[in-house]
Design a protein around this motif. Structure first.
Motif, PDB file in Angstrom:
ATOM      1  N   ASP A  98      43.485  39.118  29.859  1.00 49.88           N
ATOM      2  CA  ASP A  98      42.306  39.738  29.265  1.00 49.88           C
ATOM      3  C   ASP A  98      42.043  41.112  29.877  1.00 49.88           C
ATOM      4  N   GLN A  99      42.237  41.238  31.190  1.00 53.78           N
ATOM      5  CA  GLN A  99      42.020  42.503  31.895  1.00 53.78           C
ATOM      6  C   GLN A  99      43.190  43.478  31.731  1.00 53.78           C
ATOM      7  N   ARG A 100      44.311  42.973  31.218  1.00 53.72           N
ATOM      8  CA  ARG A 100      45.562  43.715  31.255  1.00 53.72           C
ATOM      9  C   ARG A 100      45.814  44.193  32.684  1.00 53.72           C
ATOM     10  N   ALA A 101      45.690  43.264  33.615  1.00 55.04           N
ATOM     11  CA  ALA A 101      45.858  43.557  35.033  1.00 55.04           C
ATOM     12  C   ALA A 101      47.342  43.589  35.377  1.00 55.04           C
ATOM     13  N   ALA A 102      47.749  44.637  36.068  1.00 58.12           N
ATOM     14  CA  ALA A 102      49.116  44.708  36.567  1.00 58.12           C
ATOM     15  C   ALA A 102      49.270  43.899  37.841  1.00 58.12           C
ATOM     16  N   GLY A 103      48.194  43.825  38.617  1.00 63.05           N
ATOM     17  CA  GLY A 103      48.247  43.057  39.850  1.00 63.05           C
ATOM     18  C   GLY A 103      46.864  42.760  40.375  1.00 63.05           C
ATOM     19  N   VAL A 104      46.717  41.595  40.995  1.00 66.61           N
ATOM     20  CA  VAL A 104      45.480  41.203  41.669  1.00 66.61           C
ATOM     21  C   VAL A 104      45.865  40.589  43.000  1.00 66.61           C
ATOM     22  N   ILE A 105      45.174  40.989  44.055  1.00 69.13           N
ATOM     23  CA  ILE A 105      45.414  40.418  45.373  1.00 69.13           C
ATOM     24  C   ILE A 105      44.079  40.166  46.062  1.00 69.13           C
ATOM     25  N   ILE A 106      43.988  39.025  46.737  1.00 67.77           N
ATOM     26  CA  ILE A 106      42.791  38.667  47.503  1.00 67.77           C
ATOM     27  C   ILE A 106      43.197  38.502  48.958  1.00 67.77           C
ATOM     28  N   LEU A 107      42.531  39.245  49.846  1.00 65.53           N
ATOM     29  CA  LEU A 107      42.672  39.055  51.279  1.00 65.53           C
ATOM     30  C   LEU A 107      41.402  38.431  51.816  1.00 65.53           C
ATOM     31  N   HIS A 108      41.568  37.415  52.649  1.00 63.83           N
ATOM     32  CA  HIS A 108      40.427  36.810  53.332  1.00 63.83           C
ATOM     33  C   HIS A 108      40.793  36.644  54.798  1.00 63.83           C
ATOM     34  N   LYS A 109      40.013  37.298  55.638  1.00 59.49           N
ATOM     35  CA  LYS A 109      40.284  37.312  57.075  1.00 59.49           C
ATOM     36  C   LYS A 109      41.700  37.813  57.364  1.00 59.49           C
ATOM     37  N   GLY A 110      42.119  38.809  56.574  1.00 57.00           N
ATOM     38  CA  GLY A 110      43.389  39.473  56.814  1.00 57.00           C
ATOM     39  C   GLY A 110      44.611  38.749  56.307  1.00 57.00           C
ATOM     40  N   GLY A 354      40.571  49.069  41.184  1.00 56.69           N
ATOM     41  CA  GLY A 354      39.432  48.774  42.035  1.00 56.69           C
ATOM     42  C   GLY A 354      39.792  48.144  43.368  1.00 56.69           C
ATOM     43  N   ILE A 355      38.922  48.390  44.350  1.00 56.86           N
ATOM     44  CA  ILE A 355      38.966  47.693  45.634  1.00 56.86           C
ATOM     45  C   ILE A 355      37.549  47.209  45.911  1.00 56.86           C
ATOM     46  N   PHE A 356      37.368  45.901  45.922  1.00 56.62           N
ATOM     47  CA  PHE A 356      36.069  45.284  46.190  1.00 56.62           C
ATOM     48  C   PHE A 356      36.074  44.777  47.629  1.00 56.62           C
ATOM     49  N   ILE A 357      35.022  45.097  48.378  1.00 61.81           N
ATOM     50  CA  ILE A 357      34.967  44.762  49.804  1.00 61.81           C
ATOM     51  C   ILE A 357      33.652  44.039  50.095  1.00 61.81           C
ATOM     52  N   ASP A 358      33.755  42.892  50.728  1.00 60.42           N
ATOM     53  CA  ASP A 358      32.591  42.122  51.167  1.00 60.42           C
ATOM     54  C   ASP A 358      32.752  41.893  52.664  1.00 60.42           C
ATOM     55  N   PRO A 359      32.225  42.799  53.488  1.00 59.68           N
ATOM     56  CA  PRO A 359      32.449  42.699  54.931  1.00 59.68           C
ATOM     57  C   PRO A 359      31.932  41.398  55.533  1.00 59.68           C
ATOM     58  N   VAL A 365      39.220  42.284  47.524  1.00 65.14           N
ATOM     59  CA  VAL A 365      39.889  42.020  46.250  1.00 65.14           C
ATOM     60  C   VAL A 365      40.349  43.363  45.700  1.00 65.14           C
ATOM     61  N   ALA A 366      41.649  43.522  45.543  1.00 68.18           N
ATOM     62  CA  ALA A 366      42.193  44.761  44.981  1.00 68.18           C
ATOM     63  C   ALA A 366      42.883  44.454  43.664  1.00 68.18           C
ATOM     64  N   SER A 367      42.730  45.362  42.709  1.00 72.07           N
ATOM     65  CA  SER A 367      43.359  45.153  41.404  1.00 72.07           C
ATOM     66  C   SER A 367      43.781  46.482  40.810  1.00 72.07           C
ATOM     67  N   ASN A 368      44.886  46.444  40.098  1.00 70.98           N
ATOM     68  CA  ASN A 368      45.357  47.578  39.301  1.00 70.98           C
ATOM     69  C   ASN A 368      45.562  47.086  37.880  1.00 70.98           C
ATOM     70  N   GLY A 369      45.459  47.986  36.923  1.00 67.66           N
ATOM     71  CA  GLY A 369      45.669  47.543  35.564  1.00 67.66           C
ATOM     72  C   GLY A 369      45.663  48.675  34.570  1.00 67.66           C
ATOM     73  N   ASN A 370      45.611  48.292  33.323  1.00 66.78           N
ATOM     74  CA  ASN A 370      45.599  49.249  32.223  1.00 66.78           C
ATOM     75  C   ASN A 370      44.741  48.668  31.110  1.00 66.78           C
ATOM     76  N   TRP A 371      43.422  48.793  31.280  1.00 68.73           N
ATOM     77  CA  TRP A 371      42.521  48.349  30.233  1.00 68.73           C
ATOM     78  C   TRP A 371      42.862  49.070  28.925  1.00 68.73           C
ATOM     79  N   PRO A 372      42.536  48.476  27.782  1.00 70.95           N
ATOM     80  CA  PRO A 372      42.806  49.143  26.497  1.00 70.95           C
ATOM     81  C   PRO A 372      42.087  50.479  26.348  1.00 70.95           C
ATOM     82  N   GLU A 373      41.024  50.672  27.111  1.00 70.11           N
ATOM     83  CA  GLU A 373      40.312  51.949  27.111  1.00 70.11           C
ATOM     84  C   GLU A 373      39.853  52.247  28.528  1.00 70.11           C
ATOM     85  N   ALA A 374      39.448  53.486  28.759  1.00 66.26           N
ATOM     86  CA  ALA A 374      39.145  53.915  30.122  1.00 66.26           C
ATOM     87  C   ALA A 374      38.055  53.082  30.775  1.00 66.26           C
TER      88      ALA A 374
END
Length: 411
Positions: A98-110, A354-359, A365-374
């Motif tokens: 749905d997001q047309r995400a190229a990649g999603v990664i979640i880091l928790h405590k490194g 995007g890079i989402f950070i919850d200290p 949570v980092a993600s790259n993608g290509n949404w159908p529009e900007a």
């Protein structure tokens, strides 16, 4: 809000159109677009180009070091299923489609708790950042303060960029530039060919001068500095000028020296250059997804690389919290970060970067993608729901009660 998202989208898009794509022969050979305006590329062209922008434009390498961060695998995170706007229930595969995400990664405590790729993308490839780069440049300001190149955020900007004396930036502080509260008159309407955001990209370099500085020095003040927030693409590029002048180093070299090499990024990255051969401060770093996540982990670690404090202690307690009211409840703007009142913050770029950070949760949570529009309100809401699902999963593991209102998104 649609107005805010349109402003942000225009700012990010024009980071690309502000440079000359001088490698047109190579682009033609690779089947890549040669039109400078990314908003008019086809989806297939974007899929192809976003992973190899260095073919389209001149870049400077951001060198990684010999030793890399040990990104150990952690236990797979259990996200279950979550609700999304217009969709009864999603799983990760459906979410990424749905997001047309190229990649999603979640880091928790490194540690890697989730990592998944689509669109024929993989961990050893780069993907463009668009305006995620703004937050990288913010970190470089912190590094320059720590190194003594910038003595105080209360210093007048003209102390470091004397070319701005007599302009609307005379009397504006470094901090006011970081928070986009300069009060300088600026038109960000990308549908208007006479807007500042359209015209400043047309300026060409003269004798090696930085064209962004040439244009920004012509602007006049409209409001008292510190009294009004206004999204301003030119100002983020101007922050890049500030860092380069203060340090007497290129942005790519300084980023490599202070973060990329010492923190142990996995791969070299590349930074697109403008007509004068200077990095575009507000846009266009190409890096691996794991390295975007590691930039977030650097923030979670308080801006330290090993025993070295790269930014001042407590930097992100200011940079990642609301410094300016953007007119949206629960949200704000820090030092080139979009901030949320639950303590999380994010770097965001058009087409789903995007890079989402919850200290507090030690979560990235980092993600790259290509949404159908900007920019797309439904996809942003879905991404917000994903962040909330990740936060809830971490809370469930630790027995923590979820926040009443977790993160939102305001790109």
């Amino acid at each position: 809000m649609r107005i805010l998202t349109a402003i942000a989208a225009s700012a990010l898009m024009l980071g690309v159109t502000g440079c000359d794509f001088v490698k047109k022969t190579a682009a033609d050979a690779a089947g890549l677009p040669t039109d400078n305006n990314v908003l008019f590329w086809t989806q297939d062209q974007r899929d192809n180009a976003f992973r190899q922008m260095e073919i389209l434009a001149e870049t400077r390498i951001i060198s990684a070091g010999e030793e890399t961060y040990d990104l150990a695998q952690g236990k797979a995170i259990d996200l279950g299923e979550w609700q999304g706007e217009g969709v009864r229930s999603w799983n990760l595969t459906k979410y990424m489609l749905d997001q047309r995400a190229a990649g999603v990664i979640i880091l928790h405590k490194g540690k890697i708790r989730l990592e998944k790729y689509e669109l024929d993308y993989a961990a050893d490839g780069r993907w463009t950042s668009f305006s995620v780069a703004k937050s990288f440049v913010s970190n470089l300001v912190g590094a320059a303060v720590q190194d003594g190149y910038i003595s105080s955020l209360n210093d007048p900007l003209t102390q470091y960029i004397p070319e701005l004396k007599g302009s609307g930036y005379d009397g504006v502080t470094v901090e006011q530039l970081l928070t986009m509260t300069s009060g300088v008159k600026w038109n960000e309407d990308y549908a208007d060919p006479e807007s500042d955001v359209a015209k400043f990209n047309l300026v060409k370099s003269k004798d090696g001068d930085n064209p962004i500085l040439t244009y920004m020095a012509t602007l006049e003040r409209e409001a008292e500095p510190g009294t009004r927030w206004q999204y301003n693409t030119g100002e983020t590029n101007l922050i890049g000028v500030l860092v380069a002048k203060a340090t007497d180093k290129t942005l790519a070299d300084y980023l490599s020296e202070k973060i990329w090499a010492p923190y142990g990024m996995q791969m070299d990255a590349e930074w697109l250059l403008n007509d004068g051969g200077y990095e575009i401060g507000g846009c266009c770093i190409s890096a691996a997804l794991r390295d975007y996540a590691l930039l977030g982990q650097f923030v979670v670690d308080g801006g330290k690389a090993g025993d070295q404090q790269i930014v001042p202690e407590g930097w992100f307690e200011k940079a990642g919290v609301k410094q300016a009211d953007i007119g949206l409840p629960g949200k704000g703007y820090g030092y080139q970060w979009w901030t949320y009142d639950d303590g999380s913050f994010a770097a965001q770029g058009i087409f789903g970067q995007g890079i989402f950070i919850d200290p507090a949760r030690e979560l990235v949570v980092a993600s790259n993608g290509n949404w159908p529009e900007a920019t797309n309100d439904r996809l942003k809401t879905a991404r917000d729901n994903f962040y909330k699902a990740v936060q809830a999963a971490v809370d469930a593991e630790g027995g923590r009660q979820p926040d009443a209102d977790n993160s939102g998104s305001a790109d």
